[in-house]
Design a protein around this motif. Structure first.
Motif, mmCIF file in Angstrom:
data_model
loop_
_atom_site.group_PDB
_atom_site.id
_atom_site.type_symbol
_atom_site.label_atom_id
_atom_site.label_comp_id
_atom_site.label_asym_id
_atom_site.label_seq_id
_atom_site.Cartn_x
_atom_site.Cartn_y
_atom_site.Cartn_z
ATOM 1 N N LYS A 160 -18.212 -47.827 -14.314
ATOM 2 C CA LYS A 160 -17.761 -47.008 -15.446
ATOM 3 C C LYS A 160 -16.892 -45.851 -14.959
ATOM 4 O O LYS A 160 -15.803 -45.607 -15.504
ATOM 5 N N ILE A 161 -17.348 -45.163 -13.935
ATOM 6 C CA ILE A 161 -16.574 -44.045 -13.403
ATOM 7 C C ILE A 161 -15.221 -44.539 -12.894
ATOM 8 O O ILE A 161 -14.180 -43.905 -13.104
ATOM 9 N N GLN A 162 -15.222 -45.670 -12.227
ATOM 10 C CA GLN A 162 -13.981 -46.210 -11.680
ATOM 11 C C GLN A 162 -12.958 -46.487 -12.769
ATOM 12 O O GLN A 162 -11.798 -46.057 -12.679
ATOM 13 N N LEU A 163 -13.354 -47.172 -13.810
ATOM 14 C CA LEU A 163 -12.425 -47.497 -14.889
ATOM 15 C C LEU A 163 -11.957 -46.247 -15.623
ATOM 16 O O LEU A 163 -10.779 -46.138 -15.997
ATOM 17 N N MET A 164 -12.852 -45.307 -15.851
ATOM 18 C CA MET A 164 -12.451 -44.079 -16.543
ATOM 19 C C MET A 164 -11.469 -43.268 -15.699
ATOM 20 O O MET A 164 -10.525 -42.665 -16.224
ATOM 21 N N LEU A 165 -11.668 -43.260 -14.378
ATOM 22 C CA LEU A 165 -10.732 -42.545 -13.510
ATOM 23 C C LEU A 165 -9.373 -43.236 -13.499
ATOM 24 O O LEU A 165 -8.327 -42.559 -13.517
ATOM 25 N N GLY A 174 -5.550 -48.064 -24.656
ATOM 26 C CA GLY A 174 -6.757 -48.310 -25.425
ATOM 27 C C GLY A 174 -7.940 -47.628 -24.776
ATOM 28 O O GLY A 174 -8.048 -47.573 -23.545
ATOM 29 N N LYS A 175 -8.833 -47.105 -25.593
ATOM 30 C CA LYS A 175 -9.994 -46.391 -25.067
ATOM 31 C C LYS A 175 -11.165 -47.318 -24.749
ATOM 32 O O LYS A 175 -12.202 -46.867 -24.279
ATOM 33 N N VAL A 176 -11.013 -48.605 -25.040
ATOM 34 C CA VAL A 176 -12.043 -49.578 -24.696
ATOM 35 C C VAL A 176 -11.752 -50.104 -23.292
ATOM 36 O O VAL A 176 -10.688 -50.679 -23.042
ATOM 37 N N LEU A 177 -12.685 -49.922 -22.386
ATOM 38 C CA LEU A 177 -12.517 -50.348 -21.004
ATOM 39 C C LEU A 177 -13.428 -51.543 -20.719
ATOM 40 O O LEU A 177 -14.522 -51.654 -21.275
ATOM 41 N N LYS A 178 -12.967 -52.414 -19.846
ATOM 42 C CA LYS A 178 -13.681 -53.678 -19.615
ATOM 43 C C LYS A 178 -13.911 -53.923 -18.129
ATOM 44 O O LYS A 178 -13.016 -53.738 -17.302
ATOM 45 N N ALA A 179 -15.138 -54.359 -17.808
ATOM 46 C CA ALA A 179 -15.468 -54.841 -16.464
ATOM 47 C C ALA A 179 -15.767 -56.326 -16.571
ATOM 48 O O ALA A 179 -16.627 -56.736 -17.353
ATOM 49 N N GLU A 180 -15.034 -57.131 -15.837
ATOM 50 C CA GLU A 180 -15.209 -58.586 -15.861
ATOM 51 C C GLU A 180 -15.866 -59.023 -14.555
ATOM 52 O O GLU A 180 -15.449 -58.620 -13.467
ATOM 53 N N TYR A 181 -16.903 -59.858 -14.676
ATOM 54 C CA TYR A 181 -17.644 -60.303 -13.498
ATOM 55 C C TYR A 181 -17.381 -61.777 -13.234
ATOM 56 O O TYR A 181 -17.473 -62.611 -14.139
ATOM 57 N N ARG A 182 -17.045 -62.066 -11.974
ATOM 58 C CA ARG A 182 -16.745 -63.435 -11.559
ATOM 59 C C ARG A 182 -17.597 -63.819 -10.350
ATOM 60 O O ARG A 182 -17.973 -62.978 -9.547
ATOM 61 N N SER A 183 -17.847 -65.120 -10.251
ATOM 62 C CA SER A 183 -18.594 -65.635 -9.108
ATOM 63 C C SER A 183 -17.783 -65.433 -7.835
ATOM 64 O O SER A 183 -16.581 -65.725 -7.796
ATOM 65 N N ARG A 184 -18.450 -64.959 -6.803
ATOM 66 C CA ARG A 184 -17.762 -64.761 -5.544
ATOM 67 C C ARG A 184 -17.445 -66.082 -4.861
ATOM 68 O O ARG A 184 -16.555 -66.158 -4.007
ATOM 69 N N ASP A 204 -14.792 -41.850 -21.797
ATOM 70 C CA ASP A 204 -15.505 -40.607 -22.071
ATOM 71 C C ASP A 204 -14.979 -39.537 -21.119
ATOM 72 O O ASP A 204 -15.410 -39.445 -19.968
ATOM 73 N N ASP A 205 -14.050 -38.733 -21.596
ATOM 74 C CA ASP A 205 -13.427 -37.717 -20.746
ATOM 75 C C ASP A 205 -14.413 -36.660 -20.278
ATOM 76 O O ASP A 205 -14.309 -36.162 -19.150
ATOM 77 N N ASP A 227 -17.714 -36.976 -19.763
ATOM 78 C CA ASP A 227 -18.572 -37.548 -18.731
ATOM 79 C C ASP A 227 -17.825 -37.655 -17.409
ATOM 80 O O ASP A 227 -18.356 -37.321 -16.336
ATOM 81 N N LEU A 228 -16.581 -38.091 -17.470
ATOM 82 C CA LEU A 228 -15.783 -38.236 -16.246
ATOM 83 C C LEU A 228 -15.548 -36.882 -15.589
ATOM 84 O O LEU A 228 -15.700 -36.750 -14.368
ATOM 85 N N SER A 229 -15.178 -35.890 -16.376
ATOM 86 C CA SER A 229 -14.914 -34.566 -15.811
ATOM 87 C C SER A 229 -16.160 -33.977 -15.168
ATOM 88 O O SER A 229 -16.091 -33.370 -14.079
ATOM 89 N N THR A 230 -17.311 -34.145 -15.815
ATOM 90 C CA THR A 230 -18.566 -33.639 -15.254
ATOM 91 C C THR A 230 -18.851 -34.278 -13.905
ATOM 92 O O THR A 230 -19.224 -33.603 -12.929
ATOM 93 N N TYR A 231 -18.654 -35.585 -13.826
ATOM 94 C CA TYR A 231 -18.895 -36.298 -12.570
ATOM 95 C C TYR A 231 -17.912 -35.860 -11.483
ATOM 96 O O TYR A 231 -18.317 -35.546 -10.353
ATOM 97 N N ILE A 232 -16.630 -35.845 -11.811
ATOM 98 C CA ILE A 232 -15.610 -35.508 -10.814
ATOM 99 C C ILE A 232 -15.798 -34.089 -10.294
ATOM 100 O O ILE A 232 -15.697 -33.831 -9.082
#
Length: 518
Positions: free
Chosen positions: A325-330, A433-443, A457-458, A460-465
């Motif tokens: 989540k943090i990665q995509l928001m950043l 778009g404000k909708v972020l997606k993580a897609e999972y694939r078999s290694r 979530d700006d 949440d991201l700012s608090t973390y950073i």
């Protein structure tokens, strides 16, 4: 990262026949013990040992591809159990049991390039190094901060600190290598990669920027691009990253609609023509027609997606999902900044010691121009594309070399890239778009296992950073995970000697002694 060893003493959760914990556990403590002892393949969710560092593409040109008992309190037992699990995991790691045989399509992919050696500051037992992590590991001539640097501590800050101090950087594990192959297969579906000979570091950076321009062009034409590099700053420090995927496809239309409804709205719908637009319409165009014209011109939103590879089929949740989540928001924030020309290029040239007005080498210019011509992929610059959008036939610029000659240094080609960003994201951050997606694939074979979506979530991201930068700058010590997330220790090579875990064990022992005295 592949799944851990499959021995029963690690994989199978304890039951009433296997333990003398009895009924002293509260429901919350029972959950904790289950997390500590379960074989949940937490390695797959640990970005420090699993997430790939994107392969080096600095010399590659991307061309678009056409298409118990009282004295044994529950907390004490939990801590003891964690120690036993850590010992078992440590043994399995040393014996190489964590990584199964690889197979199928991805196994047969060519091996990617090995990482360049990184200088590690040796520990001085007589004089502890008091420099901040930033000073030790991310100042010249070492690499600048990356999105990975800011995201990995979301799993465990202390583990990332140990990784840097022992190895200098994340070590390339078999899981990372396998994941890289999956990413390469996906990228090859969109781009054709061609090796380019470089003579100067300005050539190398020119190629990186040119690849971004090509990626934006591919997005506009095909509706999808992959491996788009971006740069920005956090607290005035240069940060770079590579976005796995950008597309016009909304990953969750219902969530997107809900987010749009929650935003402030103008009095008129966004696609309805105003009175002034009506009167400006040529030839007495009706209001309805003017409105239809505006609707057709509405900007398509661009959505970000990050691709993760796994050795198991289940998807992460809760704390295990937070690093992603943090990665995509950043990524979202950095992309919004560069698209609105809010990245000071002089900060980048100073950090990387580049000459922004030094002309690219003749060899570099000739190679890029010739490769585009031989591939049949003409370059359409932003100005030509804007003109073609108003004409029946596209006004293609057939000579990529001419475009490069007109933008033959870093300053000029950066400006061209910004123009391309503004064409691709005309409304700046509002185009994202404000909708972020993580897609999972078999290694193992790249099969899609599932996906997770969430909203940007700006706050949440700012608090973390802000909290994370305190550690990077040396304003505080590295922190271990909270007790409820002690399951993360199963994927840590430093668990046996971890200061945090030793401290928690001592705290548990002290609590057990205090309980016994009562």
């Amino acid at each position: 990262m592949a799944s851990p060893a499959t021995s029963n003493d690690i994989e199978e959760p304890l039951n009433d026949d296997d333990t003398d914990y009895g009924s002293d556990f509260s429901p919350e403590e029972t959950v904790l013990v289950e997390k500590l002892l379960s074989g949940k393949h937490v390695e797959d969710d640990n970005p420090i040992v699993n997430d790939i560092e994107h392969h080096d593409t600095r010399q590659n040109l991307r061309l678009p591809r056409v298409f118990g008992r009282e004295e044994r309190s529950p907390l004490f037992q939990a801590a003891r159990a964690a120690e036993q699990v850590a010992e078992q995991i440590s043994k399995s790691v040393k014996s190489g049991e964590h990584y199964p045989d690889l197979r199928d399509q991805v196994r047969d992919s060519p091996e990617l390039g090995a990482e360049a050696p990184v200088e590690v500051v040796p520990a001085d037992p007589t004089a502890p190094d008091t420099r901040s992590p930033l000073e030790r590991f991310r100042t010249q001539p070492k690499k600048a901060l990356s999105v990975t640097d800011l995201v990995s501590p979301a799993w465990c800050e202390l583990q990332y600190w140990y990784t840097l101090t022992h190895h200098g950087r994340k070590r390339r594990t078999p899981a990372m290598k396998q994941g890289s192959k999956v990413h390469q297969v996906l990228e090859d579906q969109v781009h054709t990669t061609v090796h380019v000979r470089l003579e100067t570091k300005e050539d190398a950076w020119g190629l990186r920027i040119w690849n971004v321009i090509q990626g934006l062009k591919t997005l506009r034409e095909e509706g999808l691009t992959r491996e788009l590099e971006i740069w920005g700053t956090v607290d005035g420090l240069v940060v770079n990253g590579i976005i796995d995927e950008l597309s016009y496809t909304c990953p969750d239309a219902q969530m997107e609609e809900s987010l749009q409804k929650s935003e402030p709205r103008d009095e008129l719908p966004p696609d309805q023509a105003t009175i002034s637009e009506f009167f400006k319409a040529a030839g007495g165009t009706s209001l309805a027609e003017a409105t239809r014209t505006k609707r057709r011109a509405r900007t398509k939103k661009v959505y970000l997606c990050d691709v993760k590879t796994r050795g198991v089929r289940n998807l992460p949740s809760g704390p295990a999902f937070r690093p992603t989540k943090i990665q995509l928001m950043l990524y979202h924030r950095l992309l919004a900044a560069i698209a609105t020309n809010n990245v000071d290029f002089s900060v980048l040239t100073a950090r990387y010691q580049l000459d922004p007005v030094k002309t690219f080498s003749d060899s570099f210019l000739a190679q890029i121009g010739g490769l585009h011509e031989s591939s049949g992929q003409p370059f359409l610059d932003a100005e030509s594309e804007q003109e073609s959008s108003q004409e029946s036939e596209p006004n293609w610029s057939q000579d990529s070399l001419a475009t490069l000659l007109a933008h033959n240094n870093l300053s000029a080609i950066w400006s061209l890239m910004i123009t391309e960003f503004q064409l691709t994201l005309p409304d700046g951050a509002d185009t994202l778009g404000k909708v972020l997606k993580a897609e999972y694939r078999s290694r193992e074979d790249g099969e899609i296992l599932g996906s997770k979506t969430f909203a940007m979530d700006d706050v949440d991201l700012s608090t973390y950073i802000n909290h994370e930068m305190e550690w990077w700058k040396g304003e505080r010590q590295a922190e271990g995970v909270v007790v409820a997330e002690a399951f993360k220790c199963r994927s840590c090579e430093f668990a046996d000697n971890c200061e945090w875990r030793i401290k928690k064990v001592e705290e548990a022992k002290e609590k057990a002694r205090m309980t016994k005295k009562r």
